[in-house]
Design a protein around this motif. Structure first.
Motif, PDB file in Angstrom:
ATOM      1  N   TYR A   1       0.828  -1.206   0.000  1.00 44.67           N
ATOM      2  CA  TYR A   1       0.000   0.000   0.000  1.00 44.67           C
ATOM      3  C   TYR A   1       0.861   1.254   0.000  1.00 44.67           C
ATOM      4  N   LEU A   2       0.313   2.298  -0.636  1.00 46.73           N
ATOM      5  CA  LEU A   2       0.898   3.631  -0.524  1.00 46.73           C
ATOM      6  C   LEU A   2      -0.123   4.493   0.199  1.00 46.73           C
ATOM      7  N   GLU A   3       0.314   5.219   1.204  1.00 51.00           N
ATOM      8  CA  GLU A   3      -0.608   6.111   1.909  1.00 51.00           C
ATOM      9  C   GLU A   3      -0.301   7.553   1.524  1.00 51.00           C
ATOM     10  N   LEU A   4      -1.325   8.280   1.092  1.00 60.06           N
ATOM     11  CA  LEU A   4      -1.142   9.658   0.625  1.00 60.06           C
ATOM     12  C   LEU A   4      -1.770  10.660   1.592  1.00 60.06           C
ATOM     13  N   THR A   5      -1.205  11.847   1.563  1.00 52.50           N
ATOM     14  CA  THR A   5      -1.733  12.971   2.356  1.00 52.50           C
ATOM     15  C   THR A   5      -3.217  13.185   2.075  1.00 52.50           C
ATOM     16  N   SER A   6      -3.922  13.597   3.082  1.00 51.64           N
ATOM     17  CA  SER A   6      -5.362  13.850   2.954  1.00 51.64           C
ATOM     18  C   SER A   6      -5.664  14.853   1.840  1.00 51.64           C
ATOM     19  N   PRO A   7      -6.622  14.540   0.986  1.00 54.19           N
ATOM     20  CA  PRO A   7      -7.017  15.478  -0.077  1.00 54.19           C
ATOM     21  C   PRO A   7      -7.661  16.745   0.485  1.00 54.19           C
ATOM     22  N   VAL A   8      -8.021  16.691   1.760  1.00 53.25           N
ATOM     23  CA  VAL A   8      -8.630  17.867   2.391  1.00 53.25           C
ATOM     24  C   VAL A   8      -7.560  18.904   2.772  1.00 53.25           C
ATOM     25  N   SER A   9      -6.285  18.455   2.811  1.00 52.14           N
ATOM     26  CA  SER A   9      -5.210  19.349   3.264  1.00 52.14           C
ATOM     27  C   SER A   9      -5.059  20.593   2.414  1.00 52.14           C
ATOM     28  N   SER A  10      -5.133  20.440   1.089  1.00 51.31           N
ATOM     29  CA  SER A  10      -4.955  21.586   0.187  1.00 51.31           C
ATOM     30  C   SER A  10      -5.441  21.189  -1.196  1.00 51.31           C
ATOM     31  N   PRO A  11      -5.740  22.181  -2.041  1.00 52.68           N
ATOM     32  CA  PRO A  11      -6.188  21.857  -3.407  1.00 52.68           C
ATOM     33  C   PRO A  11      -5.181  20.986  -4.171  1.00 52.68           C
ATOM     34  N   GLN A  12      -3.886  21.284  -4.019  1.00 51.04           N
ATOM     35  CA  GLN A  12      -2.889  20.496  -4.748  1.00 51.04           C
ATOM     36  C   GLN A  12      -2.833  19.063  -4.217  1.00 51.04           C
ATOM     37  N   SER A  13      -3.004  18.910  -2.917  1.00 47.29           N
ATOM     38  CA  SER A  13      -3.009  17.562  -2.333  1.00 47.29           C
ATOM     39  C   SER A  13      -4.165  16.749  -2.925  1.00 47.29           C
ATOM     40  N   TYR A  14      -5.299  17.401  -3.109  1.00 50.01           N
ATOM     41  CA  TYR A  14      -6.467  16.751  -3.710  1.00 50.01           C
ATOM     42  C   TYR A  14      -6.154  16.301  -5.141  1.00 50.01           C
ATOM     43  N   GLU A  15      -5.570  17.205  -5.927  1.00 51.69           N
ATOM     44  CA  GLU A  15      -5.225  16.890  -7.323  1.00 51.69           C
ATOM     45  C   GLU A  15      -4.193  15.760  -7.384  1.00 51.69           C
ATOM     46  N   ASP A  16      -3.172  15.853  -6.541  1.00 57.54           N
ATOM     47  CA  ASP A  16      -2.104  14.850  -6.559  1.00 57.54           C
ATOM     48  C   ASP A  16      -2.636  13.468  -6.176  1.00 57.54           C
ATOM     49  N   CYS A  17      -3.564  13.444  -5.233  1.00 57.91           N
ATOM     50  CA  CYS A  17      -4.155  12.176  -4.818  1.00 57.91           C
ATOM     51  C   CYS A  17      -4.882  11.538  -6.006  1.00 57.91           C
ATOM     52  N   LYS A  18      -5.651  12.332  -6.718  1.00 58.38           N
ATOM     53  CA  LYS A  18      -6.357  11.810  -7.897  1.00 58.38           C
ATOM     54  C   LYS A  18      -5.366  11.322  -8.958  1.00 58.38           C
ATOM     55  N   THR A  19      -4.317  12.126  -9.170  1.00 55.95           N
ATOM     56  CA  THR A  19      -3.317  11.777 -10.183  1.00 55.95           C
ATOM     57  C   THR A  19      -2.671  10.424  -9.866  1.00 55.95           C
ATOM     58  N   ILE A  20      -2.294  10.230  -8.628  1.00 58.42           N
ATOM     59  CA  ILE A  20      -1.609   8.988  -8.254  1.00 58.42           C
ATOM     60  C   ILE A  20      -2.565   7.791  -8.344  1.00 58.42           C
ATOM     61  N   CYS A  21      -3.819   8.010  -7.999  1.00 58.31           N
ATOM     62  CA  CYS A  21      -4.811   6.928  -8.148  1.00 58.31           C
ATOM     63  C   CYS A  21      -4.929   6.476  -9.601  1.00 58.31           C
ATOM     64  N   LYS A  22      -4.758   7.413 -10.518  1.00 57.81           N
ATOM     65  CA  LYS A  22      -4.930   7.088 -11.949  1.00 57.81           C
ATOM     66  C   LYS A  22      -3.702   6.441 -12.577  1.00 57.81           C
ATOM     67  N   LEU A  23      -2.583   6.351 -11.845  1.00 56.15           N
ATOM     68  CA  LEU A  23      -1.357   5.797 -12.442  1.00 56.15           C
ATOM     69  C   LEU A  23      -1.469   4.298 -12.717  1.00 56.15           C
ATOM     70  N   GLY A  24      -2.430   3.661 -12.083  1.00 52.36           N
ATOM     71  CA  GLY A  24      -2.585   2.216 -12.278  1.00 52.36           C
ATOM     72  C   GLY A  24      -1.425   1.425 -11.691  1.00 52.36           C
ATOM     73  N   LEU A  25      -0.955   1.823 -10.517  1.00 52.77           N
ATOM     74  CA  LEU A  25       0.172   1.140  -9.871  1.00 52.77           C
ATOM     75  C   LEU A  25      -0.262  -0.220  -9.335  1.00 52.77           C
ATOM     76  N   LYS A  26       0.761  -1.072  -9.117  1.00 48.89           N
ATOM     77  CA  LYS A  26       0.498  -2.380  -8.506  1.00 48.89           C
ATOM     78  C   LYS A  26       0.060  -2.217  -7.060  1.00 48.89           C
ATOM     79  N   ALA A  27       0.689  -1.282  -6.364  1.00 47.04           N
ATOM     80  CA  ALA A  27       0.355  -1.055  -4.950  1.00 47.04           C
ATOM     81  C   ALA A  27      -1.024  -0.412  -4.851  1.00 47.04           C
ATOM     82  N   LYS A  28      -1.753  -0.765  -3.792  1.00 41.25           N
ATOM     83  CA  LYS A  28      -3.043  -0.111  -3.564  1.00 41.25           C
ATOM     84  C   LYS A  28      -2.805   1.285  -2.995  1.00 41.25           C
ATOM     85  N   VAL A  29      -3.662   2.198  -3.377  1.00 44.68           N
ATOM     86  CA  VAL A  29      -3.487   3.584  -2.937  1.00 44.68           C
ATOM     87  C   VAL A  29      -4.505   3.928  -1.839  1.00 44.68           C
TER      88      VAL A  29
END
Ligand code: HCA
Ligand code: CU
Length: 380
Positions: free
Chosen positions: A41-69
């Motif tokens: 698993y990869l744990e990401l910063t809360s999307p509530v923290s900032s607008p960029q954190s929200y965007e980055d969380c979505k971006t990483i989810c879309k990478l299709g990584l082997k690890a669960k996000v």
């Protein structure tokens, strides 16, 4: 201990490190490397923290990584909704349960915490997303309160409960006792999170696994709040010894050094000289007695084979503690043909010089070279 799972939190806990500021590109590279390394698993910063954190969380989810996000949010409905919106595989819910945090942080009673937790867990599950519930500062929370709460969320169908040593005060024994007790109370997986304020973060993690925990949180080089949490590399060192077969097949261990170097450069720190596995001196052998045995059989003074991590051992011959067996290996490396008696003689010269000042490998190489030249001249 066997089939432990890693929840890699460099992109959440690690972002709480004083020096950390990850750009989107850096986050993508870190996430990709860690996924290729084999973390579950990869744990990401809360999307509530900032607008960029929200965007980055979505971006990483879309990478299709082997690890669960996963993303890590406060245990309330608004945060959970934002998390699910990002397309994560799982949501890590957290709330403080110690009297300190209940009094000074959010002001909620245990009953209120439980009601909200169950509502939020049911919501996340209804979206087909994995959910974990963790208390912050678990070790300074009331044990009965804590177990009652975990029993209730287990019944509500949570995938994992988490235990966090938020202030880094727990010992391996305290950890073993708490996890053992919890193991008897819940049927779900148990995740653990250890801060390193008293230097026990790796010890506590292995103790937790021995007591029945299933998941351990790590970050690269241990970066996090204050002096951080269980480092991924040190945990790998521990586990390649404690669970060798699983660890060697599951993880791409040769990537560790590159991952650490990359993260170190992102947050502008150096890899500590004594870091397990990748520290500059982690596989350097110095005393003559050690060197002789290492050259005969590396297991004599090494618990880990450095080649598993793509790293070379180094037998030092530059100190007055060295011995002629170590010098011999260098003589052979350099391509000189000396008898054992001659090697003993040149070793004495190295020791003489090393008594006067610290030597570098170039210095000892010159001593060997000069000795060899002399011999040849004498022979004529
Ligand atoms: C923090 C929260 C946390 C959460 C751990 C977890 C902690 O204080 O920043 O959710 O497992 O150490 O308690 O990192
Ligand atoms: Cu933490």
């Amino acid at each position: 201990v066997g089939r432990y799972k890693i929840i890699e939190s460099t992109l959440r806990e690690g972002e709480q490190f004083a020096n950390a500021f990850f750009t989107t590109e850096q986050k993508i590279k870190i996430a990709t490397m860690l996924s290729d390394f084999g973390v579950d698993y990869l744990e990401l910063t809360s999307p509530v923290s900032s607008p960029q954190s929200y965007e980055d969380c979505k971006t990483i989810c879309k990478l299709g990584l082997k690890a669960k996000v996963l993303t890590h949010v406060r245990c309330n409905m608004e945060d959970a909704k934002k998390a699910v919106e990002c397309g994560v595989d799982g949501v890590d819910l957290v709330i403080g349960t110690s009297s300190f945090l209940r009094q000074y942080s959010h002001g909620k009673s245990m009953a209120m915490i439980q009601t909200t937790a169950i509502e939020v867990i049911e919501y996340v599950k209804s979206k087909g997303v994995e959910v974990r519930f963790s208390s912050e500062d678990s070790f300074r929370s009331d044990l009965v309160d804590l177990l009652t709460l975990y029993k209730a969320v287990d019944k509500a169908g949570v995938n994992r409960v988490g235990v966090a040593d938020t202030v880094g005060g727990a010992t391996p024994r305290m950890t073993y006792d708490l996890i053992r007790t919890l193991r008897g109370v819940v049927g779900c997986d148990i995740e653990t999170h250890f801060h390193d304020d008293t230097g026990c973060a790796v010890g506590n993690a292995i103790s937790a696994l021995e007591a029945g925990a299933t998941h351990v949180d790590t970050s690269v080089l241990g970066i996090g709040e204050r002096n951080g949490i269980t480092p991924l590399g040190a945990m790998m060192a521990r586990m390649v010894v404690s669970a060798p077969e699983y660890t060697k097949t599951k993880y791409n261990l040769k990537m560790l050094k590159d991952i650490e170097e990359y993260v170190a450069s992102c947050v502008q720190v150096n890899i500590p000289f004594n870091n397990p596995i990748t520290g500059a001196t982690a596989f350097t052998h110095k005393a003559g007695i050690h060197a002789k045995a290492i050259l005969a059989n590396p297991s004599t003074y090494e618990i880990i084979d450095p080649s598993l991590f793509g790293i070379n051992r180094y037998v030092s011959i530059t100190s007055r503690l060295t011995g002629w067996n170590a010098v011999k290996s260098r003589v052979v490396q350099l391509g000189y043909e000396l008898t054992d008696d001659q090697i003993k003689e040149v070793t004495a010269k190295i020791k003489q010089m090393a008594d006067i000042r610290p030597l570098a490998i170039d210095d000892t190489d010159s001593i060997i070279h000069a000795y060899n030249m002399n011999l040849r001249e004498e022979k004529g």
